[in-house]
Structure formats: C-alpha cells, structure tokens
Design an enzyme around this catalytic site. Structure first.
Site, PDB file in Angstrom:
ATOM      1  CD  GLU A  46      -0.372  -1.836   2.782  1.00  0.00           C
ATOM      2  OE1 GLU A  46       0.417  -2.478   2.058  1.00  0.00           O
ATOM      3  OE2 GLU A  46      -1.044  -2.333   3.690  1.00  0.00           O
ATOM      4  CB  CYS A  77       0.321  -0.105   5.876  1.00  0.00           C
ATOM      5  SG  CYS A  77       1.846  -0.753   5.192  1.00  0.00           S
ATOM      6  CB  ALA A 157      16.301 -52.855  -6.612  1.00  0.00           C
ATOM      7  NE  ARG A 177      15.931 -28.097  -5.909  1.00  0.00           N
ATOM      8  CZ  ARG A 177      17.011 -28.726  -6.373  1.00  0.00           C
ATOM      9  NH1 ARG A 177      17.992 -28.047  -6.927  1.00  0.00           N
ATOM     10  NH2 ARG A 177      17.108 -30.033  -6.285  1.00  0.00           N
ATOM     11  CG  ASP A 193      20.197 -38.315  -5.196  1.00  0.00           C
ATOM     12  OD1 ASP A 193      20.523 -39.474  -5.521  1.00  0.00           O
ATOM     13  OD2 ASP A 193      19.030 -37.960  -4.990  1.00  0.00           O
ATOM     14  CD  GLU A 284      14.114 -30.891  -4.609  1.00  0.00           C
ATOM     15  OE1 GLU A 284      14.516 -31.616  -5.524  1.00  0.00           O
ATOM     16  OE2 GLU A 284      14.329 -29.669  -4.565  1.00  0.00           O
ATOM     17  N   GLY A 286      14.160 -39.201  -0.341  1.00  0.00           N
ATOM     18  CA  GLY A 286      13.758 -40.515  -0.835  1.00  0.00           C
ATOM     19  C   GLY A 286      12.480 -41.016  -0.179  1.00  0.00           C
ATOM     20  CB  THR A 288      13.107 -44.283   3.990  1.00  0.00           C
ATOM     21  OG1 THR A 288      13.366 -45.405   3.150  1.00  0.00           O
ATOM     22  CG2 THR A 288      13.023 -44.711   5.427  1.00  0.00           C
TER      23      THR A 288
HETATM   24  C1  AOF Z   1       0.965  -4.820   4.875  1.00  0.00           C
HETATM   25  N1  AOF Z   1       1.340  -4.710   3.571  1.00  0.00           N
HETATM   26  O1  AOF Z   1       2.564  -5.348   1.818  1.00  0.00           O
HETATM   27  C2  AOF Z   1       2.792  -6.553   3.816  1.00  0.00           C
HETATM   28  C3  AOF Z   1       2.348  -6.691   5.165  1.00  0.00           C
HETATM   29  O2  AOF Z   1       8.752  -6.088   9.024  1.00  0.00           O
HETATM   30  P1  AOF Z   1       7.727  -5.424   8.164  1.00  0.00           P
HETATM   31  O3  AOF Z   1       7.526  -3.979   8.501  1.00  0.00           O
HETATM   32  O4  AOF Z   1       7.968  -5.641   6.694  1.00  0.00           O
HETATM   33  O5  AOF Z   1       6.327  -6.101   8.516  1.00  0.00           O
HETATM   34  C4  AOF Z   1       6.089  -7.416   8.185  1.00  0.00           C
HETATM   35  C5  AOF Z   1       4.695  -7.794   8.593  1.00  0.00           C
HETATM   36  O6  AOF Z   1       3.752  -6.917   7.963  1.00  0.00           O
HETATM   37  C6  AOF Z   1       4.310  -9.204   8.148  1.00  0.00           C
HETATM   38  O7  AOF Z   1       4.625 -10.142   9.141  1.00  0.00           O
HETATM   39  C7  AOF Z   1       2.818  -9.061   7.941  1.00  0.00           C
HETATM   40  O8  AOF Z   1       2.124  -9.151   9.173  1.00  0.00           O
HETATM   41  C8  AOF Z   1       2.681  -7.650   7.408  1.00  0.00           C
HETATM   42  N2  AOF Z   1       2.827  -7.659   5.952  1.00  0.00           N
HETATM   43  N3  AOF Z   1       1.430  -5.823   5.635  1.00  0.00           N
HETATM   44  O9  AOF Z   1       0.209  -3.990   5.367  1.00  0.00           O
HETATM   45  C9  AOF Z   1       2.231  -5.523   3.001  1.00  0.00           C
HETATM   46  N4  AOF Z   1       3.735  -7.366   3.299  1.00  0.00           N
HETATM   47 ZN    ZN Z   2       2.232  -2.680   6.163  1.00  0.00          ZN
END
Ligand code: AOF
Ligand code: ZN
Length: 353
Positions: A46, A77, A157, A177, A193, A284, A286, A288
């Site tokens: 935001e 925010c 095997a 990944r 591997d 990733e 095997g 078991t």
């Molecule tokens: C929002 N808008 O785009 C995101 C949010 O350490 P900070 O300041 O980056 O805060 C991380 C926390 O903020 C995260 O754990 C989650 O609760 C929130 N993420 N919040 O308003 C965002 N990425």
């Molecule tokens: Zn935020």
C-alpha cells in the site's frame, strides 16, 4: 481485488519471509495506482501504491491483506492510509500475524474509514499458505516433491534414479525451489545424490532458498557438493559432537543440535518456522524419509512428476509407509492441480484439510 491478487504474485520469488501482498488504489471505478510487496524490509504494497498515486484522498483502496498496524521492519501502513485520507478500504483477508490480527481494520474504522473484509478471501489465502501456517500453527507449509514412473516407482533397486523425469520437469522444480524459503533433505539422500539443492538456470529474479539437511548422526561428508555453492546451509542433528559440529561450521553450515525426543522431526520443523521464519518448505528426499514425514503429519502437499516410463516390481516405491490392515485406514488425498510438463504429468495433491 482480482487485480490486487495478480499484483501480489509478483512478490512470489522475492518477498519471503513476508507475505505476498497486492494493492490497487481506485477512484470513480478507475484504477489510479498499483503496488505490491517485493522485498522484506522495503515498502509494503500500500505504501508503494500510495506513493505512486500522489493524492489518494477520497479513494477506495483494495488490499489482499489487512494493512499492518505495528512497527516492524517498516512503519505501520494504517497510519499511511489514514494520513492519505482514503475513504474506503477493501480487505480480502485479516493478517494472521498476531501483532496485527484485526487491529489494522479497527484502527481504520476508528479513523472513520469505511472497511469491508472478505472480498476474494479464498483466493487471497492461497497466496500465502506458508505465512498463514507459520503465524497460526508455528510450522512451515511443506511440499514434498517426488519424481515417479507410471508404475509408481522412484528409483531402481540399486538406487539409480537420475533421471526419471524430463529436463522440463527438472527446470520446473527449480522454480519451486526459488519460490520456497528452504529446500530440505535427509543426509541419506545427500550422500546418495550429492545434490546442490539450490535454484538455478532461471530467467527470473529470486531469493535463493536455504538448504536444510536432517542428519541425526552428523554423517554429512565434508566433500558434499552443497558446501561448494554459496548460500545458507542448516544441518539439524541430535548428535552433540562439538568437534564435528565445528568442522561443519567451518565449511559454512549452521548446525542446530536438538535433543532427541519422540517428535524430533516435528521439533525440527517448529524450529525452522520459529528461528528461521521459513514459510514454505520443499522436501526433496527418498521414499523412507518422505514416508516418515507423511506419517508424522508434516507434509501439506505432494508434488509428483509422473514420467511415462515403467521401472518394474523391484524398484523403490513412491513412499514407504506402515503396512495397512484395512483399506479404510488408507491416506486419502485431494488432487488440486494436474498439468503436463514436457513429457511428464505434474500432480499436486493436498494431504490435510
Ligand atoms: C501490509 N502490507 O505489503 C505486507 C504486510 O517487518 P515489516 O515492517 O515488513 O512487517 C512485516 C509484517 O507486515 C508481516 O509479518 C505481515 O504481518 C505484514 N505484511 N502488511 O500492510 C504488506 N507485506
Ligand atoms: Zn504494512
């Protein structure tokens, strides 16, 4: 909101350990500006959208996640939204972070801003299964990837397994990944591997996943290929052999020694979420080790690459599980996605919920 969800996905390979979040500022049903969260520690979705907008007074803001109300790596925010004098905020889902958990919405309402929550909530939740699971259950969302033949076998095997799936499938794995916080394997698989376990040969920007080795007795070889590739390596053990631990640390690994318990693997997973803030884990290994994780309820999702090849009766099964006496005890899974990758079929299945 649908556009905000699309924007959020742009952070998929880079925003970890923060959630993927998208934001759209609109006025008179026209999009005025957009934002998404790209990198933890940098501006939230935001904040980016408000900055791009310039004057957001009187606007309606669509957000895939409740705005934060706390000081984390960045300031709250909600304050930015209140200061910008926006009129309405549409929130898809409440932030599961206990530091926020509804307080962001309350602060907006207290400031006289109209708030509606729940629009496209299911779609928004799908953006962040790992963040949600870590915040609510203190565990990472875990995918277990395996390549198998049409007759459900993963290796001959004699252990030979390279390669069952096609080149395109293996490239697809590198994307998975890259989208994961960490890739985890057992020391047995590492010895067999000598895999690198990193994401490579991708045409996207991404944050490299950590590599995690479960090695109860510290038998990881000093010559293992993982040590020749830069990046975070974590080894979990129950073996308090300080000399060996120092040796592995000198090679660049972080060694975590956890006391032996009945639920040791679960302790490892809890530790990965708590200490390393890993949201999404990819296993990733095997048949078991993967079987043991499934039996302990630690796997959320299976990703199976099924190659059109037959390996025969003596080859290894997909996973080794305890023998069942009744069919009613069988684990039933839900197929959530099927697609063709090159010559193979990729199946995604969920185990819980
Ligand atoms: C929002 N808008 O785009 C995101 C949010 O350490 P900070 O300041 O980056 O805060 C991380 C926390 O903020 C995260 O754990 C989650 O609760 C929130 N993420 N919040 O308003 C965002 N990425
Ligand atoms: Zn935020």
């Amino acid at each position: 909101m649908s556009r905000a969800i699309q924007l959020a996905k742009r952070g998929r390979y880079t925003c970890d350990p923060n959630p993927q979040v998208g934001c759209v500022v609109s006025r008179d049903n026209q999009v005025v500006s957009e934002g998404w969260h790209a990198i933890a520690g940098e501006a939230h979705a935001e904040i980016k959208a408000l900055k791009e907008c310039g004057d957001a007074a009187g606007s309606t803001v669509y957000l895939t996640l409740e705005p934060c109300s706390h000081h984390g790596r960045t300031p709250p925010c909600v304050e930015a939204l209140i200061n910008a004098k926006v009129s309405n905020v549409m929130v898809a889902m409440i932030d599961p972070n206990p530091l926020v958990a509804g307080s962001g919405i309350k602060k907006l309402e207290d400031a006289g801003i109209g708030v509606k929550q729940g629009l496209l909530e299911n779609e928004a939740r799908k953006l962040n299964p790992g963040f949600i699971k870590r915040m609510t259950q203190h565990l990472p969302y875990t995918r277990c990837k395996m390549a198998m033949s049409l007759d459900g076998r993963t290796a001959l095997a004699n252990g030979e397994s390279q390669w069952i799936s096609s080149e395109l499938s293996r490239r697809d794995v590198h994307r998975l990944r890259a989208a994961s916080s960490a890739v985890l394997t057992s020391v047995e698989t590492l010895i067999k591997d000598d895999a690198s376990l990193n994401a490579r040969d991708l045409d996207i920007e991404f944050k490299q996943a950590a590599r995690v080795i479960v090695d109860r007795t510290l038998k990881t070889s000093n010559q293992a290929k993982i040590f020749s590739i830069p990046g975070q390596i974590i080894i979990y053990t129950e073996h308090e052999n300080n000399e060996r631990i120092h040796e592995l640390e000198k090679l660049g690994a972080e060694v975590v020694c956890l006391a032996k318990t009945k639920s040791w693997l679960q302790d490892v997973f809890l530790h990965l979420a708590k200490e390393f803030e890993f949201n999404e884990l990819m296993v990733e290994a095997g048949s078991t080790f993967s079987g043991a994780l499934i039996e302990q309820g630690l796997i959320d999702e299976l990703i199976i690459y099924m190659a059109p090849v037959l390996l025969g009766n003596d080859a290894n099964p997909l996973v080794k599980l305890k023998q069942l006496e009744k069919l009613s005890d069988a684990k039933r899974l839900n197929i959530t996605d099927v697609r063709q990758v090159g010559e193979d079929l990729r199946l995604t299945l969920t185990l819980q919920g």
